[in-house]
Scaffold this motif. Structure first.
Motif, PDB file in Angstrom:
ATOM      1  N   LEU A   1       0.877  -1.035  -0.005  1.00 18.92           N
ATOM      2  CA  LEU A   1       0.125   0.068  -0.018  1.00 18.92           C
ATOM      3  C   LEU A   1       0.694   1.179  -0.029  1.00 18.92           C
ATOM      4  O   LEU A   1       1.817   1.483   0.858  1.00 18.92           O
ATOM      5  CB  LEU A   1      -0.861  -0.113   1.286  1.00 18.92           C
ATOM      6  N   ARG A   2       0.490   2.122  -0.860  1.00 15.43           N
ATOM      7  CA  ARG A   2       1.189   3.377  -0.870  1.00 15.43           C
ATOM      8  C   ARG A   2       0.115   4.594  -0.913  1.00 15.43           C
ATOM      9  O   ARG A   2      -0.769   4.586  -1.621  1.00 15.43           O
ATOM     10  CB  ARG A   2       2.047   3.606  -2.101  1.00 15.43           C
ATOM     11  N   LEU A   3       0.621   5.744  -0.259  1.00 17.95           N
ATOM     12  CA  LEU A   3      -0.333   6.967  -0.258  1.00 17.95           C
ATOM     13  C   LEU A   3       0.053   7.626  -1.552  1.00 17.95           C
ATOM     14  O   LEU A   3       1.175   8.336  -1.462  1.00 17.95           O
ATOM     15  CB  LEU A   3       0.058   7.721   0.977  1.00 17.95           C
ATOM     16  N   PRO A   4      -0.856   7.854  -2.429  1.00 16.69           N
ATOM     17  CA  PRO A   4      -0.381   8.621  -3.657  1.00 16.69           C
ATOM     18  C   PRO A   4      -0.458  10.014  -3.189  1.00 16.69           C
ATOM     19  O   PRO A   4      -1.452  10.590  -2.399  1.00 16.69           O
ATOM     20  CB  PRO A   4      -1.473   8.093  -4.640  1.00 16.69           C
ATOM     21  N   ASP A   5       0.090  10.886  -3.949  1.00 17.61           N
ATOM     22  CA  ASP A   5       0.109  12.485  -3.972  1.00 17.61           C
ATOM     23  C   ASP A   5      -0.512  13.030  -5.028  1.00 17.61           C
ATOM     24  O   ASP A   5      -0.338  13.170  -6.094  1.00 17.61           O
ATOM     25  CB  ASP A   5       1.266  13.067  -3.684  1.00 17.61           C
ATOM     26  N   ARG A   6      -1.891  12.801  -5.048  1.00 15.04           N
ATOM     27  CA  ARG A   6      -2.684  13.316  -6.303  1.00 15.04           C
ATOM     28  C   ARG A   6      -3.191  15.047  -6.248  1.00 15.04           C
ATOM     29  O   ARG A   6      -4.089  15.218  -7.116  1.00 15.04           O
ATOM     30  CB  ARG A   6      -3.943  12.476  -6.275  1.00 15.04           C
ATOM     31  N   GLY A   7      -2.681  15.579  -5.012  1.00 14.81           N
ATOM     32  CA  GLY A   7      -3.196  17.130  -5.061  1.00 14.81           C
ATOM     33  C   GLY A   7      -4.233  17.544  -4.213  1.00 14.81           C
ATOM     34  O   GLY A   7      -4.357  18.609  -3.849  1.00 14.81           O
ATOM     35  N   SER A   8      -5.245  16.440  -3.939  1.00 12.72           N
ATOM     36  CA  SER A   8      -6.258  16.789  -3.080  1.00 12.72           C
ATOM     37  C   SER A   8      -6.381  15.737  -1.960  1.00 12.72           C
ATOM     38  O   SER A   8      -6.220  14.590  -2.464  1.00 12.72           O
ATOM     39  CB  SER A   8      -7.387  17.119  -3.775  1.00 12.72           C
ATOM     40  N   LEU A   9      -6.922  16.050  -1.034  1.00 16.21           N
ATOM     41  CA  LEU A   9      -7.247  15.036   0.109  1.00 16.21           C
ATOM     42  C   LEU A   9      -8.340  13.920  -0.652  1.00 16.21           C
ATOM     43  O   LEU A   9      -7.976  12.715  -0.517  1.00 16.21           O
ATOM     44  CB  LEU A   9      -7.972  15.501   1.186  1.00 16.21           C
ATOM     45  N   ALA A  10      -9.342  14.406  -1.088  1.00 15.26           N
ATOM     46  CA  ALA A  10     -10.326  13.504  -1.801  1.00 15.26           C
ATOM     47  C   ALA A  10      -9.563  12.598  -2.845  1.00 15.26           C
ATOM     48  O   ALA A  10      -9.987  11.373  -2.801  1.00 15.26           O
ATOM     49  CB  ALA A  10     -11.288  14.318  -2.400  1.00 15.26           C
ATOM     50  N   ALA A  11      -8.870  13.051  -3.772  1.00 12.51           N
ATOM     51  CA  ALA A  11      -8.121  12.225  -4.726  1.00 12.51           C
ATOM     52  C   ALA A  11      -7.066  11.513  -3.948  1.00 12.51           C
ATOM     53  O   ALA A  11      -7.093  10.142  -4.310  1.00 12.51           O
ATOM     54  CB  ALA A  11      -7.420  13.034  -5.768  1.00 12.51           C
ATOM     55  N   ASP A  12      -6.529  11.710  -2.930  1.00 13.53           N
ATOM     56  CA  ASP A  12      -5.601  10.901  -2.090  1.00 13.53           C
ATOM     57  C   ASP A  12      -6.199   9.593  -1.537  1.00 13.53           C
ATOM     58  O   ASP A  12      -5.810   8.406  -1.614  1.00 13.53           O
ATOM     59  CB  ASP A  12      -4.715  11.575  -1.017  1.00 13.53           C
ATOM     60  N   ILE A  13      -7.438  10.006  -0.895  1.00 14.78           N
ATOM     61  CA  ILE A  13      -8.394   8.886  -0.234  1.00 14.78           C
ATOM     62  C   ILE A  13      -8.708   7.970  -1.270  1.00 14.78           C
ATOM     63  O   ILE A  13      -8.606   6.895  -1.169  1.00 14.78           O
ATOM     64  CB  ILE A  13      -9.401   9.544   0.338  1.00 14.78           C
ATOM     65  N   GLU A  14      -9.147   8.611  -2.318  1.00 11.99           N
ATOM     66  CA  GLU A  14      -9.803   7.601  -3.478  1.00 11.99           C
ATOM     67  C   GLU A  14      -8.453   6.634  -4.187  1.00 11.99           C
ATOM     68  O   GLU A  14      -9.014   5.417  -4.172  1.00 11.99           O
ATOM     69  CB  GLU A  14     -10.212   8.483  -4.670  1.00 11.99           C
ATOM     70  N   GLY A  15      -7.380   7.302  -3.941  1.00 15.69           N
ATOM     71  CA  GLY A  15      -6.258   6.273  -4.445  1.00 15.69           C
ATOM     72  C   GLY A  15      -6.067   5.349  -3.565  1.00 15.69           C
ATOM     73  O   GLY A  15      -5.839   3.977  -4.001  1.00 15.69           O
ATOM     74  N   VAL A  16      -5.922   5.746  -2.231  1.00 16.60           N
ATOM     75  CA  VAL A  16      -5.570   4.359  -1.331  1.00 16.60           C
ATOM     76  C   VAL A  16      -6.507   3.568  -0.988  1.00 16.60           C
ATOM     77  O   VAL A  16      -6.329   2.464  -0.977  1.00 16.60           O
ATOM     78  CB  VAL A  16      -4.800   5.108  -0.132  1.00 16.60           C
ATOM     79  N   VAL A  17      -7.769   3.961  -1.254  1.00 21.82           N
ATOM     80  CA  VAL A  17      -8.872   2.936  -0.842  1.00 21.82           C
ATOM     81  C   VAL A  17      -8.936   2.004  -2.241  1.00 21.82           C
ATOM     82  O   VAL A  17      -9.285   0.697  -1.779  1.00 21.82           O
ATOM     83  CB  VAL A  17     -10.236   3.982  -0.808  1.00 21.82           C
ATOM     84  N   LEU A  18      -8.801   2.483  -3.235  1.00 18.39           N
ATOM     85  CA  LEU A  18      -8.903   1.694  -4.417  1.00 18.39           C
ATOM     86  C   LEU A  18      -7.633   0.510  -4.347  1.00 18.39           C
ATOM     87  O   LEU A  18      -7.901  -0.593  -4.667  1.00 18.39           O
ATOM     88  CB  LEU A  18      -8.557   2.494  -5.873  1.00 18.39           C
ATOM     89  N   GLN A  19      -6.172   1.096  -3.761  1.00 22.78           N
ATOM     90  CA  GLN A  19      -5.442  -0.076  -3.507  1.00 22.78           C
ATOM     91  C   GLN A  19      -5.772  -1.018  -2.589  1.00 22.78           C
ATOM     92  O   GLN A  19      -5.590  -2.258  -2.816  1.00 22.78           O
ATOM     93  CB  GLN A  19      -4.253   0.785  -3.144  1.00 22.78           C
ATOM     94  N   PHE A  20      -6.583  -0.655  -1.432  1.00 27.59           N
ATOM     95  CA  PHE A  20      -6.981  -1.586  -0.334  1.00 27.59           C
ATOM     96  C   PHE A  20      -8.052  -2.334  -1.030  1.00 27.59           C
ATOM     97  O   PHE A  20      -7.859  -3.764  -0.891  1.00 27.59           O
ATOM     98  CB  PHE A  20      -7.442  -0.596   0.725  1.00 27.59           C
ATOM     99  N   ALA A  21      -8.945  -1.807  -1.872  1.00 25.43           N
ATOM    100  CA  ALA A  21      -9.992  -2.489  -2.724  1.00 25.43           C
ATOM    101  C   ALA A  21      -9.385  -3.811  -3.373  1.00 25.43           C
ATOM    102  O   ALA A  21      -9.660  -4.944  -3.374  1.00 25.43           O
ATOM    103  CB  ALA A  21     -10.902  -1.812  -3.329  1.00 25.43           C
ATOM    104  N   ALA A  22      -8.420  -3.183  -4.173  1.00 25.04           N
ATOM    105  CA  ALA A  22      -7.490  -4.473  -4.940  1.00 25.04           C
ATOM    106  C   ALA A  22      -6.984  -5.445  -4.189  1.00 25.04           C
ATOM    107  O   ALA A  22      -6.939  -6.736  -4.743  1.00 25.04           O
ATOM    108  CB  ALA A  22      -6.573  -3.704  -5.670  1.00 25.04           C
ATOM    109  N   ILE A  23      -6.542  -5.204  -3.019  1.00 26.22           N
ATOM    110  CA  ILE A  23      -5.832  -6.343  -2.417  1.00 26.22           C
ATOM    111  C   ILE A  23      -6.910  -7.210  -1.506  1.00 26.22           C
ATOM    112  O   ILE A  23      -6.869  -8.253  -1.845  1.00 26.22           O
ATOM    113  CB  ILE A  23      -4.939  -5.806  -1.055  1.00 26.22           C
ATOM    114  N   LEU A  24      -8.067  -6.605  -1.198  1.00 23.63           N
ATOM    115  CA  LEU A  24      -9.220  -7.523  -0.742  1.00 23.63           C
ATOM    116  C   LEU A  24      -9.830  -8.201  -1.925  1.00 23.63           C
ATOM    117  O   LEU A  24     -10.494  -9.140  -1.544  1.00 23.63           O
ATOM    118  CB  LEU A  24     -10.047  -6.455  -0.101  1.00 23.63           C
TER     119      LEU A  24
END
Lengths: 206, 206
Positions: A77-100
């Motif tokens: 899992l990595r925390l992406p830097d996408r420029g906004s909090l919303a985009a960052d959260i979406e990025g890491v949640v998608l990674q988490f979902a991919a693992i699950l």
DNA sequence: GCCATTACGCTACGGGTCGTAGCGAAAGCC
DNA sequence: GGCTTTCGCTACGACCCGTAGCGTAATGGC
């Protein structure tokens, strides 16, 4: 990671590091094919090409072995830097979902959590190896958002820690429930809806 | 509720309803004392005072039996009418947390969810007996809040259903994660924080 | 190079659970 | 009473558990 670090400068033949990797990989493969309940340690040993006794020398049982096998999955899992909090959260949640979405994570993770309800030591092991280890994502993400001015500063540090715990429970819990209980994919659409609720709340909708 | 409804007007000796209740109660008692992995059907049969073969005639295995035993626990959930959406949510979340604090729910629920990742029929059984059955709480709560003007009306009915699913995943997931993974109580303080985030979002804090 | 020490592979074992089969007895419906 | 189904009981082969014992392999210390 192992059941007991075999210490460094001990005399005698050292434990094979290759065997460790083979056993953990074999455990994940067995989880995929058999699931938790039909997974046997004898089978894992055969898959890994080691003797059953070797396996028992390193892990005290099925629970501990699967925790270690699953914990490795979450380190990517990595925390992406996408420029906004919303985009960052979406990025890491998608990674988490991919693992699950991977079967070795699905069947293994929930099973050890279930077992941990009656095994204090196992729960602590899960907390250390998985939960606390990944909470870094929440801490770092919030600090970054506060630097951007997207989130207010927490006056009290106790409040800050409490909020971090809350966010982690909400995010991890929602994704797990969506994926494993509702059995629906946590795809881009769902993650966007979820992030909006988390950031702006229900009342702000419409 | 049972593995197979024994039908009504069949000839022959009818199945004992008392045996059903005794078996399910014995299952919950065994979950409390032994947990999931050490629970055996032979032991449950002995506790219930029935023969092991009787148990196998009604349930196809451990998974199905525990689903039914746990599902009964959630039927006591009620949506309180406390005058505001926030108070209603807090009320039902606290009830949910109280059920999850009971050991028979903790160890049983997560275990069958874990097994269901490799058993489509079992997952559907869980969805029907537990999840879909309790989603009524979200539907009713939202309708009441919309009548009060606390939540906007959903234009599209598809949107409405999607939002209901999202809320259910967030609420149930967060409480489960808090209780079982973080192993902290979902008490009044936590529920208040959680409800505030859910309703007004993170950004509105401070 | 030799030795103490530990890991390894293999085999074997008692103990427990699984899920099923077969039996005679009990309890309903016609 | 006769038919049908359930119930309690016993027994069974199959499987997995976790450990013990043994001979062998791989280190580090001397």
């Amino acid at each position: 990671m192992q059941s007991r670090t075999p210490a460094a400068g001990r005399p005698g033949r050292p434990r094979s590091a290759a065997a460790d990797a083979a056993i953990l990989a074999a455990t994940r493969a067995a989880l995929v094919e058999l699931g938790w309940s039909k997974l046997t340690l004898g089978d894992v040993a055969t898959r890994a090409g080691v003797a059953k006794t070797t396996l028992y020398r390193r892990w005290s049982g099925k629970n501990e072995l699967v925790v270690d096998a699953v914990a490795e999955l979450f380190d990517e899992l990595r925390l992406p830097d996408r420029g906004s909090l919303a985009a960052d959260i979406e990025g890491v949640v998608l990674q988490f979902a991919a693992i699950l979405a991977r079967p070795e994570a699905r069947s293994g993770l929930m099973a050890v959590v279930a077992e941990s309800t009656r095994d204090e030591a196992l729960r602590e092991r899960i907390r250390e190896s998985i939960v606390e280890r990944q909470k870094r994502l929440v801490i770092e993400g919030r600090a970054r958002a506060q630097a951007r001015g997207e989130l207010p500063q927490e006056a009290d540090s106790t409040d800050a820690a409490r909020t971090a715990d809350l966010i982690f429970d909400v995010v991890a819990g929602a994704v797990v429930h969506r994926t494993l209980v509702s059995a629906e994919p946590a795809d881009e659409t769902w993650v966007r809806d979820f992030t909006r609720v988390l950031l702006t709340g229900l009342a702000a909708r419409g």
